[in-house]
Design a protein around this motif. Sequence first.
Motif, mmCIF file in Angstrom:
data_model
loop_
_atom_site.group_PDB
_atom_site.id
_atom_site.type_symbol
_atom_site.label_atom_id
_atom_site.label_comp_id
_atom_site.label_asym_id
_atom_site.label_seq_id
_atom_site.Cartn_x
_atom_site.Cartn_y
_atom_site.Cartn_z
ATOM 1 N N CYS A 125 -7.079 24.278 -27.780
ATOM 2 C CA CYS A 125 -8.096 23.170 -27.932
ATOM 3 C C CYS A 125 -9.404 23.328 -27.123
ATOM 4 O O CYS A 125 -9.778 22.088 -26.330
ATOM 5 N N GLU A 126 -10.218 24.309 -26.998
ATOM 6 C CA GLU A 126 -11.414 24.140 -26.454
ATOM 7 C C GLU A 126 -12.173 23.357 -26.743
ATOM 8 O O GLU A 126 -13.027 22.838 -25.907
ATOM 9 N N VAL A 127 -12.097 22.882 -27.975
ATOM 10 C CA VAL A 127 -13.241 21.872 -28.502
ATOM 11 C C VAL A 127 -12.868 20.595 -27.946
ATOM 12 O O VAL A 127 -13.922 19.981 -27.819
ATOM 13 N N ALA A 128 -11.901 20.353 -27.152
ATOM 14 C CA ALA A 128 -11.801 19.045 -26.329
ATOM 15 C C ALA A 128 -12.598 19.175 -25.332
ATOM 16 O O ALA A 128 -12.684 18.048 -24.577
ATOM 17 N N LEU A 129 -12.946 20.431 -24.824
ATOM 18 C CA LEU A 129 -13.982 20.139 -23.773
ATOM 19 C C LEU A 129 -15.246 19.443 -24.013
ATOM 20 O O LEU A 129 -16.051 19.068 -23.331
ATOM 21 N N TRP A 130 -15.588 19.701 -25.234
ATOM 22 C CA TRP A 130 -16.866 19.213 -25.781
ATOM 23 C C TRP A 130 -16.914 18.023 -26.513
ATOM 24 O O TRP A 130 -18.078 17.257 -26.730
ATOM 25 N N THR A 131 -15.656 17.640 -26.979
ATOM 26 C CA THR A 131 -15.824 16.319 -27.796
ATOM 27 C C THR A 131 -14.289 15.814 -27.741
ATOM 28 O O THR A 131 -13.185 16.674 -27.526
ATOM 29 N N GLU A 132 -14.045 14.658 -28.406
ATOM 30 C CA GLU A 132 -12.767 14.171 -28.541
ATOM 31 C C GLU A 132 -11.913 15.278 -29.519
ATOM 32 O O GLU A 132 -12.531 15.343 -30.601
ATOM 33 N N TRP A 133 -10.860 15.438 -29.174
ATOM 34 C CA TRP A 133 -9.901 16.121 -30.101
ATOM 35 C C TRP A 133 -8.445 15.693 -30.038
ATOM 36 O O TRP A 133 -7.929 15.606 -29.274
ATOM 37 N N GLU A 134 -8.278 15.908 -31.677
ATOM 38 C CA GLU A 134 -6.751 15.338 -31.954
ATOM 39 C C GLU A 134 -5.862 16.618 -32.254
ATOM 40 O O GLU A 134 -6.507 17.598 -33.164
ATOM 41 N N CYS A 135 -4.892 17.019 -31.533
ATOM 42 C CA CYS A 135 -4.380 18.389 -31.928
ATOM 43 C C CYS A 135 -3.934 18.388 -33.234
ATOM 44 O O CYS A 135 -3.538 17.611 -34.095
ATOM 45 N N ALA A 136 -4.078 19.509 -33.675
ATOM 46 C CA ALA A 136 -3.882 19.804 -35.075
ATOM 47 C C ALA A 136 -2.539 20.789 -35.341
ATOM 48 O O ALA A 136 -2.272 21.048 -36.564
ATOM 49 N N GLY A 137 -1.856 20.849 -34.400
ATOM 50 C CA GLY A 137 -0.425 21.491 -34.433
ATOM 51 C C GLY A 137 0.146 21.323 -33.404
ATOM 52 O O GLY A 137 0.228 20.350 -32.551
ATOM 53 N N ILE A 138 1.429 22.209 -33.342
ATOM 54 C CA ILE A 138 2.328 21.922 -32.346
ATOM 55 C C ILE A 138 2.638 23.396 -31.593
ATOM 56 O O ILE A 138 2.799 24.501 -32.144
ATOM 57 N N LEU A 139 2.503 23.096 -30.329
ATOM 58 C CA LEU A 139 2.725 24.576 -29.423
ATOM 59 C C LEU A 139 4.090 24.210 -28.698
ATOM 60 O O LEU A 139 4.299 23.049 -27.968
ATOM 61 N N VAL A 140 5.025 25.018 -28.793
ATOM 62 C CA VAL A 140 6.329 25.048 -28.482
ATOM 63 C C VAL A 140 6.598 26.285 -27.426
ATOM 64 O O VAL A 140 6.509 27.083 -27.564
#
Length: 181
Positions: free
Chosen positions: A62-77
């Motif tokens: 989710c590096e993109v979340a540093l630069w803009t709003e980002w909705e997670c596209a997957g699941i990290l377990v």
Amino acid sequence: HDSVVDFCHFSMREAAVQKHEEPLHHGIRSPGMLLLCFGKFEYHRQNDRKQSEAVSLGMPFCEVALWTEWECAGILVAKEQASVLWVYSEAFRSTAKKHPLALRILRSYAQEFGRRITELSLLGDRIDDTLSLFESLQDLERSMRSMSSMRASMMMHLENNQTRHQRLLEFDTLEMLPEAS
């Protein structure tokens, strides 16, 4: 030095993750970038729990979340007890605003990041939580150098045009002055 200390102190937090816990979940807004510190994880694209991808420690999510709003596209377990490092977006941006040099560098990076994401989108590439635009520090440096040289030639072009425009204005001004008698 002060900026690095501030970034670490104000925008980063290490968090313990229990086995089966999901630090990232599809459809939830990401509070920032996540780095895997230790433990074992698997990543599922979108909501597909049948297929998973191996992930490695140090890998950013989710590096993109540093630069803009980002909705997670997957699941990290987490597959076992683990640890992650969060770089919280809002705190990261607030800290950057307090350090002009860091802000200038981060703005350049964010512009390059945006340019490369746009390229990927136009090519039809999938943009998800695992997106990493730079394979290595050298790749990032090359990209930033290229951007700097493009910016420098644009500035030179603008300065040349401004000088030419200034000369034209001076010429027009001379033409309008009455002749000395």
